[in-house]
Design a protein around this motif. Structure first.
Motif, PDB file in Angstrom:
ATOM      1  N   LEU A  97      19.395  68.878  26.058  1.00  0.00           N
ATOM      2  CA  LEU A  97      18.450  67.969  26.705  1.00  0.00           C
ATOM      3  C   LEU A  97      17.865  66.997  25.686  1.00  0.00           C
ATOM      4  CD1 LEU A  97      16.919  67.112  29.218  1.00  0.00           C
ATOM      5  CD2 LEU A  97      15.208  68.851  28.717  1.00  0.00           C
ATOM      6  N   VAL A  98      17.557  67.499  24.491  1.00  0.00           N
ATOM      7  CA  VAL A  98      17.033  66.617  23.437  1.00  0.00           C
ATOM      8  C   VAL A  98      18.062  65.552  23.089  1.00  0.00           C
ATOM      9  CG1 VAL A  98      16.359  66.524  21.004  1.00  0.00           C
ATOM     10  CG2 VAL A  98      15.445  68.321  22.488  1.00  0.00           C
ATOM     11  N   LYS A  99      19.338  65.962  22.981  1.00  0.00           N
ATOM     12  CA  LYS A  99      20.392  64.997  22.669  1.00  0.00           C
ATOM     13  C   LYS A  99      20.517  63.949  23.775  1.00  0.00           C
ATOM     14  CE  LYS A  99      23.163  68.207  19.893  1.00  0.00           C
ATOM     15  NZ  LYS A  99      24.444  68.958  19.806  1.00  0.00           N
ATOM     16  N   LYS A 101      17.209  57.216  25.010  1.00  0.00           N
ATOM     17  CA  LYS A 101      16.302  56.318  24.294  1.00  0.00           C
ATOM     18  C   LYS A 101      17.077  55.211  23.587  1.00  0.00           C
ATOM     19  CE  LYS A 101      12.630  59.709  23.418  1.00  0.00           C
ATOM     20  NZ  LYS A 101      11.917  60.490  22.372  1.00  0.00           N
ATOM     21  N   ASP A 102      18.207  55.580  22.950  1.00  0.00           N
ATOM     22  CA  ASP A 102      19.031  54.577  22.276  1.00  0.00           C
ATOM     23  C   ASP A 102      19.572  53.568  23.275  1.00  0.00           C
ATOM     24  OD1 ASP A 102      18.593  55.835  19.892  1.00  0.00           O
ATOM     25  OD2 ASP A 102      20.473  56.972  19.907  1.00  0.00           O
ATOM     26  N   LYS A 103      20.013  54.087  24.428  1.00  0.00           N
ATOM     27  CA  LYS A 103      20.542  53.196  25.461  1.00  0.00           C
ATOM     28  C   LYS A 103      19.462  52.250  25.968  1.00  0.00           C
ATOM     29  CE  LYS A 103      22.706  53.319  30.041  1.00  0.00           C
ATOM     30  NZ  LYS A 103      23.180  54.211  31.135  1.00  0.00           N
ATOM     31  N   LEU A 112      19.278  48.223  25.787  1.00  0.00           N
ATOM     32  CA  LEU A 112      19.065  47.420  26.989  1.00  0.00           C
ATOM     33  C   LEU A 112      17.832  46.523  26.831  1.00  0.00           C
ATOM     34  CD1 LEU A 112      19.801  50.020  29.823  1.00  0.00           C
ATOM     35  CD2 LEU A 112      21.183  48.042  29.198  1.00  0.00           C
ATOM     36  N   GLU A 113      16.779  47.075  26.219  1.00  0.00           N
ATOM     37  CA  GLU A 113      15.575  46.280  26.015  1.00  0.00           C
ATOM     38  C   GLU A 113      15.855  45.114  25.072  1.00  0.00           C
ATOM     39  OE1 GLU A 113      10.906  46.911  24.649  1.00  0.00           O
ATOM     40  OE2 GLU A 113      12.334  48.569  24.563  1.00  0.00           O
ATOM     41  N   GLU A 114      16.650  45.389  24.043  1.00  0.00           N
ATOM     42  CA  GLU A 114      17.000  44.322  23.102  1.00  0.00           C
ATOM     43  C   GLU A 114      17.784  43.216  23.805  1.00  0.00           C
ATOM     44  OE1 GLU A 114      19.487  43.768  18.897  1.00  0.00           O
ATOM     45  OE2 GLU A 114      19.227  45.755  19.809  1.00  0.00           O
ATOM     46  N   ARG A 115      18.761  43.629  24.629  1.00  0.00           N
ATOM     47  CA  ARG A 115      19.545  42.645  25.370  1.00  0.00           C
ATOM     48  C   ARG A 115      18.670  41.899  26.377  1.00  0.00           C
ATOM     49  NH1 ARG A 115      24.652  45.551  27.866  1.00  0.00           N
ATOM     50  NH2 ARG A 115      24.919  43.436  28.681  1.00  0.00           N
TER      51      ARG A 115
END
Length: 441
Positions: A260-262, A268-270, A274-277
């Protein structure tokens, strides 16, 4: 002999008590022993055992009839089905011998005839519940030692013989009695499939005749053994009785938590990507109010008024109100009156050119818009009439454009025979219906 029995009993009890401390030193076998919780058929549950050891009358607390008991050899075996991690059913078999002399006979009649006895235990068979007392080690996850206790019931067949003080021996016929074996022991896991078994059992006999001496108190005998237990089945599977199920639950919980942590980290990375894009897509480098993603004209000067695509808006000219005069209407009416086509064709006759040219000049000078509507009579098919009316209206439009009129301000439509203004039953009516109407606006 009594001292020897006491030493044996004390040694066995010491090893049994030490097993509790050894549990704290159990070596961990690592994740290779992990079994998914509630996984069916994940364990080995059948085993057989063979053992041998010492038998003697009574228990380690003594006996009721003889003090001079001897230690004899016994041997046996069992087959066990482990049902739960802490409980199994075990079928036992035992054979051996019991004997004692009268030299230390307790509370005997001084004139009693019995000097000693010897009993052959032909067989003893019982079914017992085997309770594993400690197969969980929270610190080391996997056990090396399992203390256990047993209790059951069965039958035994034996043949006692006694010797009196004169040296005469009396053999008693074979006797079968109900027995209640109660025991305790400890097993050491040598390998995944092999256990060392050390145990002690007191068997209560439902009679007072196993030693050939009757006093009214039922007899009992003891058996201390050492043996080996062999587990059946796939060697890659752990033994159920030796497996730490709680550790499996913990490992499963930890594994699920780690997964679950992974997943959360990956999410979070995804989301960060997405936020950056998203932020990049919403960036407005030229500050014209249109995001770069949709800006078709990037780099417009600051404070430039742009449309929805980010391109500069053309300067809007003020609307000019159009006034149509009677003279304008007369020019159009003359054009309609003089408009003639070759029969059945879209070719305009030369006699119509002058009046149409005046209409073109009117459109150019006053920036009028014009709608041309072609009509026919009902001679011929409806489809062909519609096509012909449209073509004639378009022919007029092309003529006006050729004389300089703005093509975007002229609309040509054909209605065929659908909108007559006179009867199609006469030549005169049909002539009126064959027309192109001009509408200025």
């Amino acid at each position: 002999m009594k001292n020897l029995n006491s030493i044996k009993t004390g040694t066995f009890l010491t090893s049994l008590l030490l097993s509790g401390s050894l549990l704290a030193q159990t070596p961990s076998t690592g994740s290779s022993e992990y079994v998914k919780p509630f996984e069916p058929n994940a364990f080995r549950t059948w085993s057989i055992g063979v053992n041998g050891g010492a038998m003697y009358l009574g228990s380690f607390f003594g006996n009721d009839d003889y003090a001079g008991r001897k230690t004899e050899l016994g041997y046996g075996g069992y087959i066990k089905k482990q049902i739960l991690p802490s409980f199994g059913l075990q079928a036992d078999y035992l054979r051996g011998k019991l004997s004692a002399n009268r030299s230390n006979l307790i509370n005997h009649d001084e004139n009693g005839p019995i000097a000693s006895f010897s009993t052959d235990l032909h067989w003893a068979a019982s079914l017992s519940g085997n309770f594993t007392l400690a197969n969980i080690n929270f610190r080391k996850r996997q056990n090396f030692i399992q203390p256990y206790a047993t209790v059951g019931a069965g039958l035994a067949e034996y043949k006692p013989s006694t010797t009196n003080t004169a040296g005469a021996t009396t053999e008693i016929h074979n006797i079968g009695e109900v027995i209640i074996p109660v025991g305790a022991g400890v097993k050491f896991n040598l390998t995944k499939s092999l256990n060392l078994d050390l145990g002690y059992t007191v068997t209560f006999v439902n009679s007072d005749n196993i030693d050939g001496y009757t006093r009214g108190t039922n007899d009992k005998y003891s058996y201390g053994h050492a043996g080996l237990e062999f587990a059946f089945g796939n060697g890659k599977k752990p033994q159920l009785a030796a497996h730490n199920v709680v550790a499996d639950l913990e490992n499963d919980y930890v594994g699920r938590y780690d997964d679950l942590v992974k997943q959360l980290d990956a999410e979070k990375d995804k989301n960060a990507r997405l936020e950056e894009r998203f932020n990049k897509a919403l960036a407005d480098e030229d500050k014209d109010g249109v995001a770069d993603l949709f800006d078709k004209c990037p780099g417009t000067p600051e404070k430039t008024v742009v449309d929805g695509s980010g391109c500069p808006l053309a300067e809007r000219k003020p609307d000019v109100k159009v006034y149509i005069t009677e003279e304008d209407k007369k020019v159009v009416a003359d054009a309609i009156k003089n408009l003639e086509f070759d029969f059945g064709k879209t070719t305009i006759r030369e006699t119509s050119f002058a009046s149409l040219t005046r209409v073109a000049s009117l459109l150019i000078n006053k920036n009028f818009s014009l709608k041309l509507a072609g009509h026919t009579d009902n001679v011929g098919s409806s489809a062909s009439n519609t096509k012909l009316s449209k073509a004639r209206a378009e022919s007029v439009r092309q003529f006006l454009v050729s004389r300089g009129a703005n093509a975007s301000r002229i609309e040509a439509t054909g209605y065929g025979e659908d909108q007559p203004i006179a009867s199609n039953d006469t030549d005169a009516g049909r002539q009126q219906n064959r027309r192109v109407e001009f509408t200025l606006y």
